[in-house]
Write a protein that holds these residues in place. Structure first.
Motif, mmCIF file in Angstrom:
data_model
loop_
_atom_site.group_PDB
_atom_site.id
_atom_site.type_symbol
_atom_site.label_atom_id
_atom_site.label_comp_id
_atom_site.label_asym_id
_atom_site.label_seq_id
_atom_site.Cartn_x
_atom_site.Cartn_y
_atom_site.Cartn_z
ATOM 1 N N SER A 21 0.839 -1.214 0.000
ATOM 2 C CA SER A 21 0.000 0.000 0.000
ATOM 3 C C SER A 21 0.866 1.254 0.000
ATOM 4 O O SER A 21 0.572 2.233 -0.709
ATOM 5 C CB SER A 21 -0.937 -0.005 1.207
ATOM 6 O OG SER A 21 -1.860 -1.064 1.105
ATOM 7 N N LEU A 22 1.947 1.263 0.793
ATOM 8 C CA LEU A 22 2.858 2.412 0.800
ATOM 9 C C LEU A 22 3.572 2.549 -0.542
ATOM 10 O O LEU A 22 3.747 3.659 -1.046
ATOM 11 C CB LEU A 22 3.873 2.259 1.930
ATOM 12 C CG LEU A 22 3.345 2.361 3.360
ATOM 13 C CD1 LEU A 22 4.458 2.066 4.354
ATOM 14 C CD2 LEU A 22 2.745 3.732 3.610
ATOM 15 N N TYR A 23 3.977 1.412 -1.107
ATOM 16 C CA TYR A 23 4.609 1.440 -2.435
ATOM 17 C C TYR A 23 3.643 2.015 -3.471
ATOM 18 O O TYR A 23 4.019 2.861 -4.285
ATOM 19 C CB TYR A 23 5.041 0.026 -2.825
ATOM 20 C CG TYR A 23 5.135 -0.198 -4.314
ATOM 21 C CD1 TYR A 23 6.255 0.207 -5.042
ATOM 22 C CD2 TYR A 23 4.069 -0.779 -5.018
ATOM 23 C CE1 TYR A 23 6.324 0.027 -6.410
ATOM 24 C CE2 TYR A 23 4.135 -0.958 -6.374
ATOM 25 C CZ TYR A 23 5.264 -0.557 -7.074
ATOM 26 O OH TYR A 23 5.312 -0.723 -8.434
ATOM 27 N N ALA A 24 2.386 1.518 -3.440
ATOM 28 C CA ALA A 24 1.393 1.992 -4.410
ATOM 29 C C ALA A 24 1.161 3.492 -4.270
ATOM 30 O O ALA A 24 1.019 4.212 -5.272
ATOM 31 C CB ALA A 24 0.080 1.229 -4.215
ATOM 32 N N GLN A 25 1.142 3.975 -3.037
ATOM 33 C CA GLN A 25 0.981 5.410 -2.804
ATOM 34 C C GLN A 25 2.165 6.176 -3.390
ATOM 35 O O GLN A 25 2.001 7.266 -3.960
ATOM 36 C CB GLN A 25 0.871 5.662 -1.305
ATOM 37 C CG GLN A 25 0.444 7.072 -0.929
ATOM 38 C CD GLN A 25 0.272 7.222 0.576
ATOM 39 O OE1 GLN A 25 0.959 6.567 1.359
ATOM 40 N NE2 GLN A 25 -0.647 8.076 0.978
ATOM 41 N N SER A 26 3.371 5.595 -3.293
ATOM 42 C CA SER A 26 4.573 6.288 -3.772
ATOM 43 C C SER A 26 4.613 6.405 -5.289
ATOM 44 O O SER A 26 5.302 7.288 -5.814
ATOM 45 C CB SER A 26 5.831 5.567 -3.272
ATOM 46 O OG SER A 26 6.030 4.345 -3.966
ATOM 47 N N SER A 62 -6.285 4.749 -3.573
ATOM 48 C CA SER A 62 -6.655 3.605 -2.736
ATOM 49 C C SER A 62 -7.537 2.636 -3.511
ATOM 50 O O SER A 62 -7.454 1.414 -3.334
ATOM 51 C CB SER A 62 -7.372 4.085 -1.468
ATOM 52 O OG SER A 62 -8.532 4.836 -1.805
ATOM 53 N N ARG A 63 -8.386 3.181 -4.391
ATOM 54 C CA ARG A 63 -9.254 2.318 -5.196
ATOM 55 C C ARG A 63 -8.431 1.469 -6.156
ATOM 56 O O ARG A 63 -8.655 0.257 -6.285
ATOM 57 C CB ARG A 63 -10.252 3.179 -5.969
ATOM 58 C CG ARG A 63 -11.271 2.377 -6.763
ATOM 59 C CD ARG A 63 -12.207 3.302 -7.513
ATOM 60 N NE ARG A 63 -13.197 2.549 -8.258
ATOM 61 C CZ ARG A 63 -14.065 3.089 -9.102
ATOM 62 N NH1 ARG A 63 -14.071 4.405 -9.288
ATOM 63 N NH2 ARG A 63 -14.933 2.339 -9.756
ATOM 64 N N SER A 64 -7.455 2.088 -6.827
ATOM 65 C CA SER A 64 -6.601 1.341 -7.757
ATOM 66 C C SER A 64 -5.785 0.287 -7.022
ATOM 67 O O SER A 64 -5.602 -0.832 -7.514
ATOM 68 C CB SER A 64 -5.671 2.290 -8.504
ATOM 69 O OG SER A 64 -6.408 3.198 -9.298
ATOM 70 N N THR A 65 -5.306 0.637 -5.835
ATOM 71 C CA THR A 65 -4.547 -0.319 -5.029
ATOM 72 C C THR A 65 -5.387 -1.533 -4.693
ATOM 73 O O THR A 65 -4.933 -2.679 -4.781
ATOM 74 C CB THR A 65 -4.048 0.349 -3.740
ATOM 75 O OG1 THR A 65 -3.239 1.480 -4.065
ATOM 76 C CG2 THR A 65 -3.245 -0.626 -2.893
ATOM 77 N N VAL A 112 -5.701 -3.766 -7.741
ATOM 78 C CA VAL A 112 -4.479 -4.532 -8.014
ATOM 79 C C VAL A 112 -4.382 -5.725 -7.066
ATOM 80 O O VAL A 112 -4.061 -6.850 -7.493
ATOM 81 C CB VAL A 112 -3.236 -3.639 -7.884
ATOM 82 C CG1 VAL A 112 -1.961 -4.477 -7.983
ATOM 83 C CG2 VAL A 112 -3.223 -2.574 -8.970
ATOM 84 N N LEU A 113 -4.668 -5.499 -5.779
ATOM 85 C CA LEU A 113 -4.614 -6.594 -4.812
ATOM 86 C C LEU A 113 -5.672 -7.655 -5.121
ATOM 87 O O LEU A 113 -5.429 -8.856 -4.961
ATOM 88 C CB LEU A 113 -4.790 -6.055 -3.393
ATOM 89 C CG LEU A 113 -3.611 -5.236 -2.858
ATOM 90 C CD1 LEU A 113 -3.934 -4.656 -1.490
ATOM 91 C CD2 LEU A 113 -2.352 -6.091 -2.784
ATOM 92 N N ALA A 114 -6.854 -7.215 -5.548
ATOM 93 C CA ALA A 114 -7.891 -8.174 -5.941
ATOM 94 C C ALA A 114 -7.439 -8.978 -7.167
ATOM 95 O O ALA A 114 -7.688 -10.191 -7.254
ATOM 96 C CB ALA A 114 -9.196 -7.444 -6.239
ATOM 97 N N TYR A 115 -6.758 -8.307 -8.093
ATOM 98 C CA TYR A 115 -6.212 -8.967 -9.285
ATOM 99 C C TYR A 115 -5.199 -10.044 -8.897
ATOM 100 O O TYR A 115 -5.244 -11.177 -9.409
ATOM 101 C CB TYR A 115 -5.574 -7.883 -10.163
ATOM 102 C CG TYR A 115 -4.675 -8.350 -11.272
ATOM 103 C CD1 TYR A 115 -5.175 -8.984 -12.399
ATOM 104 C CD2 TYR A 115 -3.303 -8.097 -11.208
ATOM 105 C CE1 TYR A 115 -4.329 -9.373 -13.433
ATOM 106 C CE2 TYR A 115 -2.460 -8.477 -12.241
ATOM 107 C CZ TYR A 115 -2.974 -9.113 -13.349
ATOM 108 O OH TYR A 115 -2.145 -9.493 -14.370
ATOM 109 N N VAL A 116 -4.327 -9.728 -7.942
ATOM 110 C CA VAL A 116 -3.357 -10.712 -7.448
ATOM 111 C C VAL A 116 -4.078 -11.879 -6.783
ATOM 112 O O VAL A 116 -3.732 -13.049 -6.980
ATOM 113 C CB VAL A 116 -2.373 -10.055 -6.458
ATOM 114 C CG1 VAL A 116 -1.457 -11.100 -5.828
ATOM 115 C CG2 VAL A 116 -1.536 -8.996 -7.157
#
Length: 420
Positions: free
Chosen positions: A251-256, A261-264, A267-271
């Motif tokens: 989540s911190l990486y995605a923010q960087s 938050s929605r896109s994150t 991506v996690l749901a995709y994984v």
């Protein structure tokens, strides 16, 4: 009969993880509403993993002695009580607000939150008991496929739960906790009415007569030093630390890199979906065609490559590509390692040793957030991925020396003996 029990265990694990993941993303916001600082929130999240570190091997060993079904009933009842306490924290605060100072109210409520997470952690290590149940009702040829169903249920719970919890939170942060408690009660009823015991009375009696030392840190070290299961537990530990670094820092990486938050979440749901496809659909075919050791070492290589690529990925389209090998290798490793661990000990030890494996995984979730956060904050967003990839390189080296090469020697010896 076995297929119906496999389906029941699949549903039990799915519902269990659904309840857990309903409240997981909302817990920091819930705690902060009662004045918790970031440090206190971190301790609250870590308290669950720390309690599971102690509880998982105890539940696994207890299931070896008294049976899988009663331990599943006990653990799910503890999960229900933990979620119920979590949901009651806010009403409790309103009730005691008229009797004491506001700051004291917050401390009391935070104490209830900690109690709820510790209780859930102590009893929430039942994934190892579910895995032991699978080993009881499958043979070695079909075990990886059965354990893959557990992994698929685990992944589905984490895909659906956070989204459902976010939707329910519009009516209050404690609402998902009450829903999770209700889900846990349904799970308890499903076990009570539909899940028979997997161990015979003779097996339980034989296990009960065996005297083993209590689970301590020394017992964990002894398990790590055993010739067959020890190397597998080491690989489980190193892989778990690498993957937990990815999970807890993502989540911190995605923010960087500018993801919302929605896109994150997407991506996690995709994984999660990719992991479910691997464990539910591909693992059976893979284990029929390839040896587990071959799958393990190649999945370790693939995971190392994926984590290193993740370290230097800064765009969403690249991230989606990198997640493919990461999810595939993670799904294979989760299943094959658990299958190999269960085959490396006698039936009377399966629950206890899978509990130790779960305990090691919980340990990585206690340590990884701090290590990954320090690396990301002090060196940059590439650092956690490089650290995780180096852990995987070490795992590969260790697996070659302690698992692959000894396995080849055993196969050659067995072939020579059969040819005489």
């Amino acid at each position: 009969m076995k297929n119906s029990r496999l389906l029941t265990i699949f549903l039990i694990v799915f519902v269990d993880l659904l309840g857990f993941s309903l409240i997981l993303p909302l817990l920091p916001y819930y705690a902060e509403s009662f004045g918790a600082t970031a440090a206190v929130v971190g301790l609250l999240v870590a308290s669950y993993a720390a309690a599971q570190l102690a509880g998982a091997p105890l539940l696994g060993r207890l299931s070896d002695r008294i049976g899988r079904r009663p331990v599943l009933l006990l653990s799910v009842a503890g999960t229900f009580l933990g979620f119920l306490l979590l949901g009651l924290a806010a009403p409790l605060g309103r009730w005691i607000a008229g009797f004491t100072a506001p700051q004291a109210v917050n401390w009391i409520i935070l104490g209830v939150l900690f109690l709820s997470r510790i209780l859930d952690g102590l009893t929430g290590g039942n994934i190892s008991v579910a895995q032991a149940y699978i080993t009881d009702i499958t043979d070695e040829q079909n075990r990886a496929k059965g354990l893959g169903m557990i992994g698929a249920a685990f992944g589905l719970g984490f895909i659906i739960g956070p989204a459902a919890g976010g939707a329910l939170s519009q009516w209050g942060y404690n609402v998902p906790a009450f829903v999770a408690a209700g889900v846990s009660m349904l799970n308890w009823l499903a076990i009570f009415f539909f899940l028979p015991e997997s161990l015979t009375s003779e097996q339980r009696a034989a296990m009960a007569l065996q005297k083993r030392p209590p689970f301590t840190f020394n017992a964990l070290l002894q398990a790590l030093n055993r010739p067959k299961v020890g190397p597998l537990l080491h690989v489980r530990l190193f892989y778990g630390m690498a993957f937990a670094t990815f999970q807890t820092i993502f989540s911190l990486y995605a923010q960087s890199i500018g993801l919302s938050s929605r896109s994150t979440g997407f991506v996690l749901a995709y994984v999660g979906i990719l992991s479910v496809i691997t464990q539910a659909g591909l693992i059976g075919a893979l284990t029929r065609r390839f040896r587990e050791n071959w799958l393990m070492i190649n999945a370790l290589w693939l995971m190392a490559f994926a984590l290193l690529a993740w370290a230097f990925t800064a765009q969403l389209w690249m991230l989606l590509i990198v997640m493919l090998p990461l999810a595939l290798s993670g799904g294979v490793l989760n299943t094959v390692l658990q299958s190999s661990i269960s085959k490396s000990v006698g039936r009377d030890e399966v629950g206890g040793i899978l509990g130790i494996a779960s305990s090691l995984e919980a340990f990585t979730r206690v340590i990884a957030p701090s290590v990954g956060g320090f690396l990301l904050g002090s060196l940059g967003r590439w650092a956690p991925g490089v650290f995780a990839a180096l852990l995987m390189i070490w795992s590969i080296s260790f697996a070659y020396r302690r698992i692959i090469l000894p396995g080849r020697k055993e196969n050659l010896a067995a072939s020579a003996a059969s040819g005489q």
